[in-house]
Enzyme design. Sequence first.
Site, PDB file in Angstrom:
ATOM      1  N   ASP A  30      71.249  28.538  58.914  1.00  0.00           N
ATOM      2  CA  ASP A  30      72.443  28.269  58.421  1.00  0.00           C
ATOM      3  C   ASP A  30      73.570  27.154  59.067  1.00  0.00           C
ATOM      4  O   ASP A  30      73.769  27.479  60.111  1.00  0.00           O
ATOM      5  CB  ASP A  30      73.194  28.976  56.991  1.00  0.00           C
ATOM      6  CG  ASP A  30      74.340  28.726  56.437  1.00  0.00           C
ATOM      7  OD1 ASP A  30      74.121  29.350  55.399  1.00  0.00           O
ATOM      8  OD2 ASP A  30      75.037  27.643  56.651  1.00  0.00           O
TER       9      ASP A  30
ATOM     10  N   GLY B 268      78.608  30.706  42.947  1.00  0.00           N
ATOM     11  CA  GLY B 268      79.715  29.583  43.798  1.00  0.00           C
ATOM     12  C   GLY B 268      78.681  29.024  45.136  1.00  0.00           C
ATOM     13  O   GLY B 268      78.057  27.987  46.204  1.00  0.00           O
TER      14      GLY B 268
ATOM     15  N   HIS C  15      67.544  28.970  47.150  1.00  0.00           N
ATOM     16  CA  HIS C  15      67.813  29.515  48.748  1.00  0.00           C
ATOM     17  C   HIS C  15      68.378  30.910  49.194  1.00  0.00           C
ATOM     18  O   HIS C  15      69.072  31.488  47.661  1.00  0.00           O
ATOM     19  CB  HIS C  15      68.589  28.366  49.972  1.00  0.00           C
ATOM     20  CG  HIS C  15      69.883  28.295  49.039  1.00  0.00           C
ATOM     21  ND1 HIS C  15      70.722  27.987  47.966  1.00  0.00           N
ATOM     22  CD2 HIS C  15      71.449  28.979  49.172  1.00  0.00           C
ATOM     23  CE1 HIS C  15      71.451  27.386  47.891  1.00  0.00           C
ATOM     24  NE2 HIS C  15      72.606  28.301  48.698  1.00  0.00           N
TER      25      HIS C  15
ATOM     26  N   ASN D 118      72.477  32.735  45.722  1.00  0.00           N
ATOM     27  CA  ASN D 118      73.871  32.463  44.576  1.00  0.00           C
ATOM     28  C   ASN D 118      73.236  31.670  43.657  1.00  0.00           C
ATOM     29  O   ASN D 118      72.453  30.729  44.054  1.00  0.00           O
ATOM     30  CB  ASN D 118      74.752  31.448  45.342  1.00  0.00           C
ATOM     31  CG  ASN D 118      75.082  32.740  45.923  1.00  0.00           C
ATOM     32  OD1 ASN D 118      76.238  33.726  46.024  1.00  0.00           O
ATOM     33  ND2 ASN D 118      75.393  32.072  47.828  1.00  0.00           N
TER      34      ASN D 118
ATOM     35  N   CYS E  86      67.855  15.226  47.615  1.00  0.00           N
ATOM     36  CA  CYS E  86      68.304  16.984  48.484  1.00  0.00           C
ATOM     37  C   CYS E  86      68.249  17.506  49.787  1.00  0.00           C
ATOM     38  O   CYS E  86      67.090  16.849  50.211  1.00  0.00           O
ATOM     39  CB  CYS E  86      67.372  17.965  46.792  1.00  0.00           C
ATOM     40  SG  CYS E  86      67.411  19.112  47.656  1.00  0.00           S
TER      41      CYS E  86
HETATM   42  P1  DGP Z   1      75.595  28.031  48.948  1.00  0.00           P
HETATM   43  O1  DGP Z   1      76.955  28.575  48.510  1.00  0.00           O
HETATM   44  O2  DGP Z   1      74.424  29.491  48.680  1.00  0.00           O
HETATM   45  O3  DGP Z   1      74.807  26.504  47.888  1.00  0.00           O
HETATM   46  O4  DGP Z   1      74.679  28.195  50.263  1.00  0.00           O
HETATM   47  C1  DGP Z   1      74.030  26.612  50.608  1.00  0.00           C
HETATM   48  C2  DGP Z   1      74.059  26.938  52.930  1.00  0.00           C
HETATM   49  O5  DGP Z   1      73.951  26.129  53.154  1.00  0.00           O
HETATM   50  C3  DGP Z   1      76.270  27.673  52.948  1.00  0.00           C
HETATM   51  O6  DGP Z   1      76.074  28.476  53.751  1.00  0.00           O
HETATM   52  C4  DGP Z   1      75.426  25.632  53.838  1.00  0.00           C
HETATM   53  C5  DGP Z   1      74.142  25.764  54.195  1.00  0.00           C
HETATM   54  N1  DGP Z   1      73.905  24.083  54.597  1.00  0.00           N
HETATM   55  C6  DGP Z   1      74.074  23.435  53.322  1.00  0.00           C
HETATM   56  N2  DGP Z   1      73.793  22.012  54.394  1.00  0.00           N
HETATM   57  C7  DGP Z   1      73.145  22.698  55.296  1.00  0.00           C
HETATM   58  C8  DGP Z   1      72.181  21.173  55.744  1.00  0.00           C
HETATM   59  O7  DGP Z   1      72.395  20.358  56.175  1.00  0.00           O
HETATM   60  N3  DGP Z   1      71.438  22.305  56.434  1.00  0.00           N
HETATM   61  C9  DGP Z   1      71.775  23.136  57.190  1.00  0.00           C
HETATM   62  N4  DGP Z   1      71.452  23.935  58.008  1.00  0.00           N
HETATM   63  N5  DGP Z   1      72.923  24.273  55.881  1.00  0.00           N
HETATM   64  C10 DGP Z   1      73.394  23.483  55.270  1.00  0.00           C
END
Ligand code: DGP
Length: 113
Positions: free
Chosen positions: A30, A92, A99, A86, A4
């Site tokens: 993000d 999605g 989170h 989400n 994860c």
């Molecule tokens: P969701 O669609 O709600 O599952 O959003 C997941 C978010 O996580 C998406 O906006 C991009 C972000 N994300 C994915 N992988 C990483 C990562 O390795 N580092 C950071 N900072 N954000 C990430």
Amino acid sequence: MEDCIFCKIANGEIGTDKVYEDEFVTAFRDLNPQAPVHILVVPKKHYSNVLEVKENDDIIAKIYGAINKIAKQENIDQSGFRVINNCGKDAGQTVMHMHFHIIAGRALGDKIV
Ligand code: DGP
């Protein structure tokens, strides 16, 4: 959870742009920001999504306590912000570690609700 990405970020195995941390929660920017401020708030313990939060678990209160502090720290407490979670396929959700997105820094436009 071994594979994860948010567990790895939360336990420091992978570096990130961290903005807040306490005993229960980590928050970081993000990777793919949708607004000038786009922060993800995650529990350090792994929950796939909100469906795994039990009635007497106070993790959601801990997360919102962190959001309150982060909003002040980021100077968005006066202008406002949106918190998005989400949960599951139709919403999605792409990372299966619960989170909460904090989105702010511009007028956020149309709302779903
Ligand atoms: P969701 O669609 O709600 O599952 O959003 C997941 C978010 O996580 C998406 O906006 C991009 C972000 N994300 C994915 N992988 C990483 C990562 O390795 N580092 C950071 N900072 N954000 C990430």
